[in-house]
Design a protein around this motif. Sequence first.
Motif, PDB file in Angstrom:
ATOM      1  N   LYS A 159      13.324   7.697   6.025  1.00  0.00           N
ATOM      2  CA  LYS A 159      13.686   7.991   4.629  1.00  0.00           C
ATOM      3  C   LYS A 159      14.403   6.798   4.007  1.00  0.00           C
ATOM      4  O   LYS A 159      14.303   6.571   2.811  1.00  0.00           O
ATOM      5  CB  LYS A 159      14.537   9.246   4.576  1.00  0.00           C
ATOM      6  CG  LYS A 159      13.703  10.483   4.817  1.00  0.00           C
ATOM      7  CD  LYS A 159      14.452  11.738   4.447  1.00  0.00           C
ATOM      8  CE  LYS A 159      13.532  12.910   4.616  1.00  0.00           C
ATOM      9  NZ  LYS A 159      13.810  13.743   5.751  1.00  0.00           N
ATOM     10  N   GLN A 160      15.100   6.043   4.833  1.00  0.00           N
ATOM     11  CA  GLN A 160      15.755   4.839   4.335  1.00  0.00           C
ATOM     12  C   GLN A 160      14.708   3.838   3.833  1.00  0.00           C
ATOM     13  O   GLN A 160      14.876   3.235   2.770  1.00  0.00           O
ATOM     14  CB  GLN A 160      16.616   4.204   5.430  1.00  0.00           C
ATOM     15  CG  GLN A 160      17.357   2.970   4.970  1.00  0.00           C
ATOM     16  CD  GLN A 160      18.187   2.346   6.083  1.00  0.00           C
ATOM     17  OE1 GLN A 160      18.113   2.758   7.243  1.00  0.00           O
ATOM     18  NE2 GLN A 160      18.981   1.359   5.734  1.00  0.00           N
ATOM     19  N   ALA A 161      13.604   3.694   4.562  1.00  0.00           N
ATOM     20  CA  ALA A 161      12.530   2.802   4.129  1.00  0.00           C
ATOM     21  C   ALA A 161      11.885   3.324   2.847  1.00  0.00           C
ATOM     22  O   ALA A 161      11.589   2.543   1.938  1.00  0.00           O
ATOM     23  CB  ALA A 161      11.480   2.652   5.228  1.00  0.00           C
ATOM     24  N   ILE A 162      11.701   4.628   2.761  1.00  0.00           N
ATOM     25  CA  ILE A 162      11.146   5.230   1.543  1.00  0.00           C
ATOM     26  C   ILE A 162      12.075   4.944   0.366  1.00  0.00           C
ATOM     27  O   ILE A 162      11.619   4.575  -0.721  1.00  0.00           O
ATOM     28  CB  ILE A 162      10.932   6.748   1.721  1.00  0.00           C
ATOM     29  CG1 ILE A 162       9.798   7.022   2.714  1.00  0.00           C
ATOM     30  CG2 ILE A 162      10.660   7.437   0.386  1.00  0.00           C
ATOM     31  CD1 ILE A 162       8.416   6.591   2.245  1.00  0.00           C
ATOM     32  N   SER A 163      13.386   5.094   0.584  1.00  0.00           N
ATOM     33  CA  SER A 163      14.356   4.815  -0.482  1.00  0.00           C
ATOM     34  C   SER A 163      14.276   3.362  -0.939  1.00  0.00           C
ATOM     35  O   SER A 163      14.376   3.076  -2.138  1.00  0.00           O
ATOM     36  CB  SER A 163      15.777   5.140  -0.019  1.00  0.00           C
ATOM     37  OG  SER A 163      15.924   6.534   0.140  1.00  0.00           O
ATOM     38  N   PRO A 183       0.806  -1.229   0.000  1.00  0.00           N
ATOM     39  CA  PRO A 183       0.000   0.000   0.000  1.00  0.00           C
ATOM     40  C   PRO A 183       0.840   1.280   0.000  1.00  0.00           C
ATOM     41  O   PRO A 183       0.423   2.292  -0.574  1.00  0.00           O
ATOM     42  CB  PRO A 183      -0.852  -0.104   1.265  1.00  0.00           C
ATOM     43  CG  PRO A 183      -0.232  -1.169   2.092  1.00  0.00           C
ATOM     44  CD  PRO A 183       0.549  -2.059   1.182  1.00  0.00           C
ATOM     45  N   VAL A 184       2.011   1.264   0.614  1.00  0.00           N
ATOM     46  CA  VAL A 184       2.882   2.456   0.610  1.00  0.00           C
ATOM     47  C   VAL A 184       3.314   2.753  -0.817  1.00  0.00           C
ATOM     48  O   VAL A 184       3.248   3.897  -1.278  1.00  0.00           O
ATOM     49  CB  VAL A 184       4.120   2.259   1.527  1.00  0.00           C
ATOM     50  CG1 VAL A 184       5.130   3.377   1.341  1.00  0.00           C
ATOM     51  CG2 VAL A 184       3.685   2.165   2.983  1.00  0.00           C
ATOM     52  N   GLU A 230       6.837  12.439   2.953  1.00  0.00           N
ATOM     53  CA  GLU A 230       6.018  13.327   3.777  1.00  0.00           C
ATOM     54  C   GLU A 230       4.785  12.679   4.419  1.00  0.00           C
ATOM     55  O   GLU A 230       4.588  12.801   5.629  1.00  0.00           O
ATOM     56  CB  GLU A 230       5.596  14.532   2.932  1.00  0.00           C
ATOM     57  CG  GLU A 230       5.455  15.804   3.706  1.00  0.00           C
ATOM     58  CD  GLU A 230       5.285  16.961   2.736  1.00  0.00           C
ATOM     59  OE1 GLU A 230       4.134  17.227   2.360  1.00  0.00           O
ATOM     60  OE2 GLU A 230       6.313  17.560   2.355  1.00  0.00           O
ATOM     61  N   PRO A 231       3.933  11.980   3.676  1.00  0.00           N
ATOM     62  CA  PRO A 231       2.711  11.472   4.319  1.00  0.00           C
ATOM     63  C   PRO A 231       2.902  10.210   5.166  1.00  0.00           C
ATOM     64  O   PRO A 231       1.958   9.746   5.796  1.00  0.00           O
ATOM     65  CB  PRO A 231       1.789  11.168   3.126  1.00  0.00           C
ATOM     66  CG  PRO A 231       2.692  10.940   1.979  1.00  0.00           C
ATOM     67  CD  PRO A 231       3.924  11.773   2.237  1.00  0.00           C
ATOM     68  N   PHE A 232       4.095   9.668   5.192  1.00  0.00           N
ATOM     69  CA  PHE A 232       4.324   8.395   5.881  1.00  0.00           C
ATOM     70  C   PHE A 232       5.131   8.593   7.157  1.00  0.00           C
ATOM     71  O   PHE A 232       5.999   9.453   7.229  1.00  0.00           O
ATOM     72  CB  PHE A 232       5.070   7.415   4.968  1.00  0.00           C
ATOM     73  CG  PHE A 232       4.372   7.167   3.667  1.00  0.00           C
ATOM     74  CD1 PHE A 232       3.232   6.379   3.614  1.00  0.00           C
ATOM     75  CD2 PHE A 232       4.844   7.735   2.498  1.00  0.00           C
ATOM     76  CE1 PHE A 232       2.585   6.151   2.414  1.00  0.00           C
ATOM     77  CE2 PHE A 232       4.200   7.521   1.295  1.00  0.00           C
ATOM     78  CZ  PHE A 232       3.071   6.730   1.248  1.00  0.00           C
ATOM     79  N   GLU A 233       4.867   7.773   8.130  1.00  0.00           N
ATOM     80  CA  GLU A 233       5.632   7.799   9.371  1.00  0.00           C
ATOM     81  C   GLU A 233       6.644   6.664   9.352  1.00  0.00           C
ATOM     82  O   GLU A 233       6.673   5.828  10.253  1.00  0.00           O
ATOM     83  CB  GLU A 233       4.693   7.698  10.571  1.00  0.00           C
ATOM     84  CG  GLU A 233       3.805   8.919  10.711  1.00  0.00           C
ATOM     85  CD  GLU A 233       2.977   8.886  11.979  1.00  0.00           C
ATOM     86  OE1 GLU A 233       3.342   8.159  12.926  1.00  0.00           O
ATOM     87  OE2 GLU A 233       1.974   9.588  12.002  1.00  0.00           O
TER      88      GLU A 233
END
Length: 122
Positions: free
Chosen positions: A46-50, A19-20, A40-43
Amino acid sequence: MESENTEGLDRAFMALADPVRRRMIARLSRGPASVNELAEPFEISKQAISKHIQVLEHAGLVTRTRDAQRRPVHLDPRTLESLTAWIDRYRLLHEQQYRTLDAVLGSISTDQPSTTRPRKDD
């Protein structure tokens, strides 16, 4: 060639199972974004976002470019178009099968005589 296409579809569907990543794709459909903007919208870190971005890149759903110090992420619509084409092929097949079934059921109901008998009044 078919196995390459199948592998690409598998990677894309697996990437979109999260879902992310689906929300990231939805955000990128409005235009390119930086990692910070995507995070921005996720808690989550940034490493996980990458890591999510890397999965999307590996699946061919996004690309990154260099713009001075920025490395914006862009949606690559070609893979989404491939997914849509694959889904449409099966959707159209099933729609045709349903139309055929409707025609058969329609002919059955008009071909058979009515099974109801008129009531006799006392």
